[in-house]
Motif scaffolding. Structure first.
Motif, PDB file in Angstrom:
ATOM      1  N   VAL A   7      32.409  44.639  30.446  1.00 16.82           N
ATOM      2  CA  VAL A   7      32.576  45.969  31.112  1.00 16.82           C
ATOM      3  C   VAL A   7      33.014  46.570  30.561  1.00 16.82           C
ATOM      4  O   VAL A   7      32.777  48.106  31.623  1.00 16.82           O
ATOM      5  CB  VAL A   7      33.973  45.115  32.685  1.00 16.82           C
ATOM      6  CG1 VAL A   7      34.228  45.906  33.736  1.00 16.82           C
ATOM      7  CG2 VAL A   7      33.874  43.985  32.930  1.00 16.82           C
ATOM      8  N   SER A  87      34.769  36.503  40.823  1.00 18.25           N
ATOM      9  CA  SER A  87      35.036  37.158  39.863  1.00 18.25           C
ATOM     10  C   SER A  87      35.607  36.125  38.789  1.00 18.25           C
ATOM     11  O   SER A  87      36.755  35.413  39.453  1.00 18.25           O
ATOM     12  CB  SER A  87      35.645  38.853  39.396  1.00 18.25           C
ATOM     13  OG  SER A  87      35.321  38.503  38.385  1.00 18.25           O
ATOM     14  N   TYR A  89      37.318  36.511  34.717  1.00 14.29           N
ATOM     15  CA  TYR A  89      37.714  37.899  33.474  1.00 14.29           C
ATOM     16  C   TYR A  89      38.419  37.548  32.669  1.00 14.29           C
ATOM     17  O   TYR A  89      39.127  36.545  32.871  1.00 14.29           O
ATOM     18  CB  TYR A  89      38.378  39.264  34.340  1.00 14.29           C
ATOM     19  CG  TYR A  89      39.071  38.708  35.575  1.00 14.29           C
ATOM     20  CD1 TYR A  89      40.578  38.909  34.832  1.00 14.29           C
ATOM     21  CD2 TYR A  89      39.129  38.787  36.967  1.00 14.29           C
ATOM     22  CE1 TYR A  89      41.737  38.330  36.499  1.00 14.29           C
ATOM     23  CE2 TYR A  89      40.127  38.316  37.669  1.00 14.29           C
ATOM     24  CZ  TYR A  89      41.421  37.847  37.839  1.00 14.29           C
ATOM     25  OH  TYR A  89      42.219  37.668  38.182  1.00 14.29           O
ATOM     26  N   PHE A 112      30.685  38.411  37.485  1.00 13.52           N
ATOM     27  CA  PHE A 112      31.073  38.619  39.754  1.00 13.52           C
ATOM     28  C   PHE A 112      30.062  37.239  40.383  1.00 13.52           C
ATOM     29  O   PHE A 112      28.958  37.924  40.313  1.00 13.52           O
ATOM     30  CB  PHE A 112      30.662  40.025  39.661  1.00 13.52           C
ATOM     31  CG  PHE A 112      32.028  40.557  38.749  1.00 13.52           C
ATOM     32  CD1 PHE A 112      32.420  41.273  39.458  1.00 13.52           C
ATOM     33  CD2 PHE A 112      31.215  41.054  37.203  1.00 13.52           C
ATOM     34  CE1 PHE A 112      33.283  41.237  38.639  1.00 13.52           C
ATOM     35  CE2 PHE A 112      32.309  41.716  37.126  1.00 13.52           C
ATOM     36  CZ  PHE A 112      33.390  42.471  37.815  1.00 13.52           C
ATOM     37  N   ARG A 118      28.812  40.145  43.812  1.00 11.62           N
ATOM     38  CA  ARG A 118      28.184  41.447  43.245  1.00 11.62           C
ATOM     39  C   ARG A 118      28.428  42.762  44.044  1.00 11.62           C
ATOM     40  O   ARG A 118      28.802  43.772  43.678  1.00 11.62           O
ATOM     41  CB  ARG A 118      26.887  40.950  44.193  1.00 11.62           C
ATOM     42  CG  ARG A 118      25.766  40.258  42.685  1.00 11.62           C
ATOM     43  CD  ARG A 118      24.044  40.674  42.846  1.00 11.62           C
ATOM     44  NE  ARG A 118      23.757  40.392  44.309  1.00 11.62           N
ATOM     45  CZ  ARG A 118      23.210  38.972  44.300  1.00 11.62           C
ATOM     46  NH1 ARG A 118      23.748  38.115  42.745  1.00 11.62           N
ATOM     47  NH2 ARG A 118      22.819  38.256  45.314  1.00 11.62           N
ATOM     48  N   ARG A 121      31.704  43.653  42.649  1.00 15.84           N
ATOM     49  CA  ARG A 121      31.531  44.443  41.932  1.00 15.84           C
ATOM     50  C   ARG A 121      31.274  45.684  41.255  1.00 15.84           C
ATOM     51  O   ARG A 121      32.019  45.908  41.370  1.00 15.84           O
ATOM     52  CB  ARG A 121      30.783  44.262  40.830  1.00 15.84           C
ATOM     53  CG  ARG A 121      29.692  45.009  38.813  1.00 15.84           C
ATOM     54  CD  ARG A 121      29.295  44.355  38.796  1.00 15.84           C
ATOM     55  NE  ARG A 121      28.958  44.981  37.425  1.00 15.84           N
ATOM     56  CZ  ARG A 121      29.318  45.211  36.070  1.00 15.84           C
ATOM     57  NH1 ARG A 121      29.903  44.057  35.545  1.00 15.84           N
ATOM     58  NH2 ARG A 121      28.753  45.648  35.381  1.00 15.84           N
TER      59      ARG A 121
END
Length: 147
Positions: A7, A87, A89, A112, A118, A121
């Motif tokens: 990211v 999500s 992460y 995501f 989506r 995100r």
């Protein structure tokens, strides 16, 4: 553990030693993992959902809501993983000793899944909110060192 898509990466130079920055980083991570209200945590399916372990000297498996320590090298690096319904992460903090000061890196990876992922995100990453939150965490570490 499966790899996650990259990211972003942020860093901050802190004029202090790793021995000063490390406890400030751990205190900041602990403070940012405060428990959300029960219904929100349940609706988001936050994982981990509760605090576990001794965050003054964290070990692999220790957690705060939303993050679990998955790797740790004291004074050098801590890897945190977590997730919720939108999500999964990973957030890594790395300290680079630069002879009299430290470059503190924060690198984020996340997936995501689905339509909800989506949308999430777009709201969190696309809006710049994530960069602001991580940037604030890095500033918080620096302020704890200075205090």
């Amino acid at each position: 553990m499966e790899p996650l898509p990259y990211v972003d990466d942020q860093d901050r130079v802190i004029h202090a030693s790793p021995e000063q920055v490390w406890p400030a980083l751990l205190a900041t991570a602990r403070a940012n993992g405060t428990s959300p209200p029960g219904p929100i945590a349940r609706a988001m399916r936050l994982a981990p959902a509760v605090r576990g372990g001794d965050w003054s000297l964290p070990q692999v498996g220790d957690s705060v809501p939303g993050f679990q320590v998955t790797a740790i090298e004291p004074l050098r690096r801590v890897e945190l993983r977590g997730g919720h319904r939108f999500s999964t992460y990973r957030l890594d903090f790395t300290l680079d000793d630069l002879d009299g000061h430290v470059r503190l890196h924060a690198t984020t990876w996340a997936a995501f899944p689905g339509v909800g992922g989506r949308i999430y995100r777009a709201l969190v990453i696309g809006s710049g909110g994530h960069r602001m939150i991580v940037g604030r965490m890095l500033r918080d570490v620096e302020q704890r060192v200075a205090a």
